[in-house]
Structure formats: C-alpha cells, structure tokens
Design a protein around this motif. Structure first.
Motif, mmCIF file in Angstrom:
data_model
loop_
_atom_site.group_PDB
_atom_site.id
_atom_site.type_symbol
_atom_site.label_atom_id
_atom_site.label_comp_id
_atom_site.label_asym_id
_atom_site.label_seq_id
_atom_site.Cartn_x
_atom_site.Cartn_y
_atom_site.Cartn_z
ATOM 1 N N ASN A 1 -48.470 3.070 -6.019
ATOM 2 C CA ASN A 1 -47.499 3.143 -4.937
ATOM 3 C C ASN A 1 -46.210 2.466 -5.395
ATOM 4 N N GLU A 2 -45.107 3.173 -5.293
ATOM 5 C CA GLU A 2 -43.827 2.654 -5.793
ATOM 6 C C GLU A 2 -43.417 1.336 -5.143
ATOM 7 N N TYR A 3 -43.934 1.064 -3.942
ATOM 8 C CA TYR A 3 -43.562 -0.149 -3.219
ATOM 9 C C TYR A 3 -44.490 -1.328 -3.512
ATOM 10 N N LEU A 4 -45.548 -1.090 -4.297
ATOM 11 C CA LEU A 4 -46.550 -2.127 -4.511
ATOM 12 C C LEU A 4 -46.755 -2.443 -5.993
ATOM 13 N N GLY A 5 -45.712 -2.260 -6.780
ATOM 14 C CA GLY A 5 -45.809 -2.520 -8.214
ATOM 15 C C GLY A 5 -46.119 -3.979 -8.516
ATOM 16 N N LYS A 6 -45.371 -4.890 -7.931
ATOM 17 C CA LYS A 6 -45.567 -6.317 -8.195
ATOM 18 C C LYS A 6 -46.934 -6.776 -7.708
ATOM 19 N N LEU B 1 -48.776 16.703 4.945
ATOM 20 C CA LEU B 1 -49.685 16.139 5.944
ATOM 21 C C LEU B 1 -50.667 17.167 6.486
ATOM 22 N N GLU B 2 -50.213 18.397 6.647
ATOM 23 C CA GLU B 2 -51.048 19.406 7.283
ATOM 24 C C GLU B 2 -51.901 20.208 6.302
ATOM 25 N N ASN B 3 -51.667 20.015 5.004
ATOM 26 C CA ASN B 3 -52.375 20.866 4.043
ATOM 27 C C ASN B 3 -53.136 20.119 2.951
ATOM 28 N N GLU B 4 -52.613 18.996 2.486
ATOM 29 C CA GLU B 4 -53.276 18.308 1.385
ATOM 30 C C GLU B 4 -54.322 17.329 1.919
ATOM 31 N N PRO B 5 -55.399 17.098 1.153
ATOM 32 C CA PRO B 5 -56.530 16.303 1.646
ATOM 33 C C PRO B 5 -56.195 14.829 1.872
ATOM 34 N N HIS B 6 -56.345 14.363 3.098
ATOM 35 C CA HIS B 6 -56.028 12.981 3.440
ATOM 36 C C HIS B 6 -56.916 11.998 2.682
ATOM 37 N N LEU B 7 -58.143 12.412 2.373
ATOM 38 C CA LEU B 7 -59.072 11.560 1.636
ATOM 39 C C LEU B 7 -58.487 11.119 0.299
ATOM 40 N N ALA B 8 -57.661 11.984 -0.300
ATOM 41 C CA ALA B 8 -57.084 11.693 -1.616
ATOM 42 C C ALA B 8 -55.704 11.047 -1.535
ATOM 43 N N LEU B 9 -55.201 10.869 -0.320
ATOM 44 C CA LEU B 9 -53.840 10.376 -0.153
ATOM 45 C C LEU B 9 -53.723 8.968 0.416
ATOM 46 N N PHE B 10 -54.471 8.696 1.484
ATOM 47 C CA PHE B 10 -54.136 7.558 2.337
ATOM 48 C C PHE B 10 -55.100 6.385 2.253
ATOM 49 N N VAL B 11 -54.514 5.207 2.450
ATOM 50 C CA VAL B 11 -55.265 3.962 2.600
ATOM 51 C C VAL B 11 -54.725 3.238 3.827
ATOM 52 N N SER B 12 -55.455 2.257 4.296
ATOM 53 C CA SER B 12 -55.020 1.520 5.482
ATOM 54 C C SER B 12 -53.858 0.589 5.151
ATOM 55 N N ASN B 13 -53.074 0.242 6.164
ATOM 56 C CA ASN B 13 -51.988 -0.717 5.978
ATOM 57 C C ASN B 13 -52.538 -2.083 5.578
ATOM 58 N N GLU B 14 -53.762 -2.396 6.062
ATOM 59 C CA GLU B 14 -54.356 -3.707 5.835
ATOM 60 C C GLU B 14 -54.903 -3.869 4.416
ATOM 61 N N GLU B 15 -55.364 -2.780 3.809
ATOM 62 C CA GLU B 15 -55.938 -2.850 2.458
ATOM 63 C C GLU B 15 -55.321 -1.786 1.549
ATOM 64 N N ILE C 1 -51.124 5.820 -0.485
ATOM 65 C CA ILE C 1 -50.096 5.909 0.550
ATOM 66 C C ILE C 1 -50.611 5.252 1.826
ATOM 67 N N THR C 2 -49.871 4.278 2.354
ATOM 68 C CA THR C 2 -50.308 3.588 3.562
ATOM 69 C C THR C 2 -50.072 4.461 4.790
ATOM 70 N N MET C 3 -50.785 4.137 5.852
ATOM 71 C CA MET C 3 -50.635 4.896 7.094
ATOM 72 C C MET C 3 -49.215 4.763 7.643
ATOM 73 N N GLU C 4 -48.582 3.643 7.362
ATOM 74 C CA GLU C 4 -47.201 3.451 7.802
ATOM 75 C C GLU C 4 -46.264 4.418 7.084
ATOM 76 N N GLU C 5 -46.491 4.595 5.775
ATOM 77 C CA GLU C 5 -45.660 5.504 4.981
ATOM 78 C C GLU C 5 -45.892 6.962 5.365
ATOM 79 N N GLN C 6 -47.052 7.236 5.917
ATOM 80 C CA GLN C 6 -47.401 8.606 6.310
ATOM 81 C C GLN C 6 -46.369 9.200 7.253
#
Length: 293
Positions: free
Chosen positions: A249-254, A208-222, A195-200
């Motif tokens: 990520n559903e938006y990054l299939g291609k 956002l307040e309970n699940e571990p961000h380490l397992a969820l998010f990546v940067s918009n750039e990578e 999940i990108t930071m933009e999608e966050q």
C-alpha cells in the motif's frame, strides 16, 4: 454496419463512462479480439461490412462494457510482462505496478551478487491469476516455483494460465493466515490484499463492482495483517540469505518497513513505482535465525 460506424456507436454508448481516447483504445482491443485486426488492418478494413455473427459479438461486448465491467474481463484475457493471461471476476486484473515488482525480483535473482539464489525455489503467496509466479518461472527457468491462494476459483485460472504459458508451477490451496509448511524457499514474493476499507470509498466503481474483494481489501484496524502473516511464515520458511518481496500500500511504506525490522529482517529496501509512489519492499535474511518458530 462497418467498423467506422461501429466505433461511432461505441463512442456514443460509452462516453458517459470513459473519455474518447479510452474508448478508441477499448474499441481497438475489442476489434483485435473479435475480428483479429490490428490497428493497421482496422484502418484498411474500416469501411468493410461486419458479418452478422461478429456484429452480435461486438454488441454483447458493448453491453458488458456499458455496465462498467473492465475490458479485460469482457475479452477474457490481458497481457502481463509480455505474456497472455486469462482473467475473470475470480481474479484481479494484473497491474503495471506489479510488473515492476516482478522486474525487481528477476533483477535480484539474476544478478552476480545473488549466486546463492540461483537454481533456488520461489513461493508466490496470493497468486490470483498466477501472473507473478508464471512470469518469474518464464524468466528464471532454473528456479522451482510454487504458488498459494485461498481461492479455488483463482487457482483454477492460475493453473490454466500456467498451461497456456508452458510454465511448471506447483499450486497450493491454502490460507496464508493459517498455513503451516516445512518447505523452505529462497524467495518469497507476494502482492496480498492491502487496500483499507477507508480507501475503498475513493475507488473506481468498475473495480468495486467487478474485481474480487477477497483479493483487494483489509480492515482499517489491521491493514498489515497479511504482511505480518507472510513475514512470520518467512521467518520459518525462508532460507538463509533468501529474499522476501512485497507489493505494498503506497500509504503504508514506512509502517511495512518498520514491521519487517521489528521481526528482525535486514537489508530492507523501499522502492517507488514509476508514478513515484511507495510500492515495493524487499528484505533479505534475518538478524537472528530462530529455528524454534
């Protein structure tokens, strides 16, 4: 207070967060966890007085639910692929979409056309609660299953879940962005952070307040940083005719498919989930095997 009155209290306290049907579902699960009543038993015991000890447990659960904490964390477990898994804030709550990925892997590994994969080895990268690795082991018992995670806290829960479900898993504490190994695998599967930071910005507050961000998010750039690292690992550590399987990520299939093609993977399949979203990618083999990696 009886259970009927307690439901009314739950509804009043949680209506600002959940709709009424969600509250009823939350209440039913909470009652089964605390009092051991399924829905039929709940109806039969709706007018019975709740003993003080259990009433205090209900109030404690309600106080946590009011903060937006997910029910699975409040009761401490959840069901995935028909199995019970302990969960805490150190791991993601397993999603139904991930069950579809597990189903696909089992389907491919158990099919007649995949005889070369039978009695093989599986590596789950970013195992979290262990839900993928353990579910695969329970359904593909002849396979040797290993699982990696960068979080020691997650691995502790995954190990507990393996014991709970009587599944033999080899757990490895490692960061896939830097992990090197000489071990070879027939199947490499992963549901990495995507999940990108933009999608966050559009995500529900309780995630956002309970699940571990380490397992969820990546940067918009990578956004594909983990997919690229896992694909590179697979180039070195996947046996010939092996499978590489991702939840995506559903938006990054291609983009994910193109990345795998660029790295010489073949037979790349993009599959939608039950909601019609691009959710899974499976690739098999490589155009060229380069043992100098």
């Amino acid at each position: 207070m009886n259970l009927k009155q307690l439901l009314h209290h739950f509804t009043n306290e949680l209506i600002a967060i959940y709709d009424e049907q969600e509250i009823i579902s939350i209440f039913n699960i909470t009652v089964e966890h605390i009092s051991g009543f399924n829905r039929s038993q709940l109806m039969l015991n709706a007018d019975a007085e709740i003993e003080d000890v259990k009433y205090n447990e209900y109030l404690l659960a309600l106080s946590r639910l009011k903060t937006g904490e997910p029910l699975q964390y409040v009761i401490g477990d959840t069901v995935f692929y028909g199995l019970t898994f302990k969960v805490s804030g150190a791991v993601l709550i397993p999603r139904p979409e991930t069950e579809e990925l597990v189903d696909w892997v089992i389907e491919r590994c158990g099919s007649d056309q995949s005889k070369t994969l039978k009695n093989g080895s599986i590596l789950d990268i970013g195992t979290g609660s262990g839900c993928i690795a353990i579910s695969l082991k329970k359904n593909l018992d002849n396979f040797k299953v290993s699982a990696i995670d960068v979080s020691e806290s997650a691995l502790a829960i995954a190990s507990e879940n393996a014991q709970l479900n009587n599944a033999e898993i080899n757990f490895i504490h490692a960061d896939i962005l830097s992990y090197k190994s000489t071990e070879m695998y027939d199947v490499i599967v992963s549901n990495p952070p995507y999940i990108t930071m933009e999608e966050q910005k559009a995500m529900h507050k309780n995630v956002l307040e309970n699940e571990p961000h380490l397992a969820l998010f990546v940067s918009n750039e990578e956004p594909l940083i983990f997919y690229e690292a896992i694909a590179e690992f697979a180039l070195r550590n996947l046996n010939e005719n092996g499978l590489l399987c991702f939840e995506i990520n559903e938006y990054l299939g291609k983009e994910t498919v193109q990345m795998l093609s660029d790295k010489s993977f073949i037979n790349i399949e993009l599959r939608k989930d039950m909601q019609g979203k691009d959710r899974m990618v499976l690739a098999s083999g490589m155009k060229l095997r380069n043992d100098s990696f």
